[in-house]
Design an enzyme around this catalytic site. Structure first.
Site, mmCIF file in Angstrom:
data_model
loop_
_atom_site.group_PDB
_atom_site.id
_atom_site.type_symbol
_atom_site.label_atom_id
_atom_site.label_comp_id
_atom_site.label_asym_id
_atom_site.label_seq_id
_atom_site.Cartn_x
_atom_site.Cartn_y
_atom_site.Cartn_z
ATOM 1 N N GLU A 99 -14.562 -72.213 -17.796
ATOM 2 C CA GLU A 99 -14.204 -72.362 -19.222
ATOM 3 C C GLU A 99 -15.454 -72.558 -20.075
ATOM 4 O O GLU A 99 -15.507 -72.116 -21.220
ATOM 5 C CB GLU A 99 -13.199 -73.514 -19.376
ATOM 6 N N GLY A 103 -6.210 -72.174 -13.581
ATOM 7 C CA GLY A 103 -5.199 -72.424 -14.612
ATOM 8 C C GLY A 103 -4.157 -71.326 -14.746
ATOM 9 O O GLY A 103 -3.420 -71.275 -15.726
ATOM 10 N N ASN A 158 -10.044 -82.642 -12.525
ATOM 11 C CA ASN A 158 -10.635 -82.229 -13.802
ATOM 12 C C ASN A 158 -9.530 -82.241 -14.866
ATOM 13 O O ASN A 158 -8.679 -81.363 -14.886
ATOM 14 C CB ASN A 158 -11.228 -80.818 -13.635
ATOM 15 N N LYS A 210 -9.787 -81.885 -17.991
ATOM 16 C CA LYS A 210 -10.091 -81.001 -19.127
ATOM 17 C C LYS A 210 -9.861 -81.761 -20.439
ATOM 18 O O LYS A 210 -10.142 -82.948 -20.506
ATOM 19 C CB LYS A 210 -9.284 -79.708 -19.016
ATOM 20 N N GLU A 251 -14.749 -71.230 -7.610
ATOM 21 C CA GLU A 251 -13.538 -71.151 -8.433
ATOM 22 C C GLU A 251 -13.390 -69.733 -8.986
ATOM 23 O O GLU A 251 -13.990 -69.398 -10.018
ATOM 24 C CB GLU A 251 -13.635 -72.123 -9.609
ATOM 25 N N SER A 262 -5.823 -73.384 -9.275
ATOM 26 C CA SER A 262 -4.362 -73.490 -9.127
ATOM 27 C C SER A 262 -3.922 -74.156 -7.817
ATOM 28 O O SER A 262 -2.883 -73.809 -7.266
ATOM 29 C CB SER A 262 -3.714 -72.107 -9.262
ATOM 30 N N HIS A 277 -18.589 -74.697 -15.379
ATOM 31 C CA HIS A 277 -17.165 -74.405 -15.192
ATOM 32 C C HIS A 277 -16.844 -73.093 -15.915
ATOM 33 O O HIS A 277 -17.422 -72.803 -16.954
ATOM 34 C CB HIS A 277 -16.329 -75.561 -15.760
HETATM 35 P P1 PGA Z 1 -6.467 -75.518 -12.114
HETATM 36 O O1 PGA Z 1 -7.936 -75.798 -12.647
HETATM 37 O O2 PGA Z 1 -6.268 -76.343 -10.873
HETATM 38 O O3 PGA Z 1 -5.552 -75.907 -13.223
HETATM 39 O O4 PGA Z 1 -6.410 -74.041 -11.800
HETATM 40 C C1 PGA Z 1 -9.022 -75.874 -11.768
HETATM 41 C C2 PGA Z 1 -10.288 -76.118 -12.545
HETATM 42 O O5 PGA Z 1 -10.372 -75.737 -13.693
HETATM 43 O O6 PGA Z 1 -11.242 -76.699 -12.030
#
Ligand code: PGA
Length: 259
Positions: A98, A174, A11, A13, A168, A214, A96
């Site tokens: 976010e 993140g 992803n 983003k 998640e 992460s 997601h």
């Molecule tokens: P990340 O993001 O690996 O940077 O924690 C995962 C995601 O947002 O799907």
């Protein structure tokens, strides 16, 4: 049928412009070894999906939309529909954290997007997970339950075979704070139990559940080894083709290289 495959989704983003995305795809396609037991999915910004769809070799990678609107067409300025993405992407991320937390998407929006994806032959990846606050209040399983029911309210058991659930934990996305494998294992079991309750045992065993938050090349194998974890959703570590390839390598279990 991809149910016996591990799914590794990158992803990106809101990172990488058109040229950088194309270069990335070129680099990754040179170094990756394609295995029958791993489905590698790239999720760039909507802007680059169309050009990457012309460049990509679908035997190597699939594409995923990071977001889309649930109506098929009409006066919705600035939106892109699943109908418009049909044929360009094979997967679509839905809900997601976010999207839920920064853009205020509700369970109703998310449910409509899951339906829109299925209607348009795009596999939805429903992302669910608790916040740090919910976790410290002991609400993790209630949140997973509510987000599953909220997302799948109108999905039949036949359609369920085409969806993916991504667990998640919001506090792990993140942040560099990755969840302990034992914690992930318990949450994934809870997700499967809830699917069993809603759709029966067969559905709970065959639905694909992946983990994200992460994950790095160093931690990927620990999650992939967990029973019931069918793949990974990678954010930060997917932005570099070499580190993403290291994660992909951890996912295959010795099956033949396709090409
Ligand atoms: P990340 O993001 O690996 O940077 O924690 C995962 C995601 O947002 O799907």
């Amino acid at each position: 049928m991809v149910n016996n495959k591990k799914i590794i989704i990158g992803n990106w983003k809101m990172n990488l412009n058109v040229q950088e995305s194309s270069l990335y795809l070129h680099q990754l396609s040179k170094i990756v070894k394609t295995h029958r037991d791993v489905e590698v999915v790239l999720s760039p910004t909507t802007l680059t999906l169309q050009s990457l769809s012309l460049q990509v070799n679908l035997r190597q990678f699939k594409l995923a939309a990071q977001n889309f609107y649930w109506r098929d067409q009409g006066s919705y300025t600035g939106e892109v529909s699943a109908t418009q993405l049909r044929g360009i992407v094979q997967y679509g991320l839905v809900g997601h954290s976010e999207r839920r937390h920064i853009f205020g998407e509700s369970d109703k929006d998310i449910r409509s997007k899951v339906e829109a994806a299925v209607r348009n032959h795009i596999r939805p990846v429903l992302c669910i997970g608790e916040t740090a606050w919910e976790r410290s209040n002991g609400e993790t399983y209630d949140i997973l339950h509510d987000q599953l029911i909220g997302g799948f309210a109108n999905i039949t058991s036949e359609e369920l075979s085409r969806v993916v659930v991504a667990y998640e934990p919001v506090w792990a996305v993140g942040t560099g704070q990755n969840a302990l494998p034992t914690y992930v294992s318990a949450a994934v079991s809870a997700i499967r139990n809830q699917i069993e309750h809603l759709y029966g045992k067969k559905a709970s065993e065959s639905i694909q559940v992946i983990y994200g938050g992460s994950v790095t090349p160093d931690s990927a194998a620990d999650y992939l080894a967990l029973p019931g974890v069918d793949g990974l959703l990678i954010g930060g570590a997917s932005l570099n083709a070499h580190s993403f390839n290291e994660i992909i390598k951890k996912a295959h279990r010795g099956s033949a290289v396709v090409e």
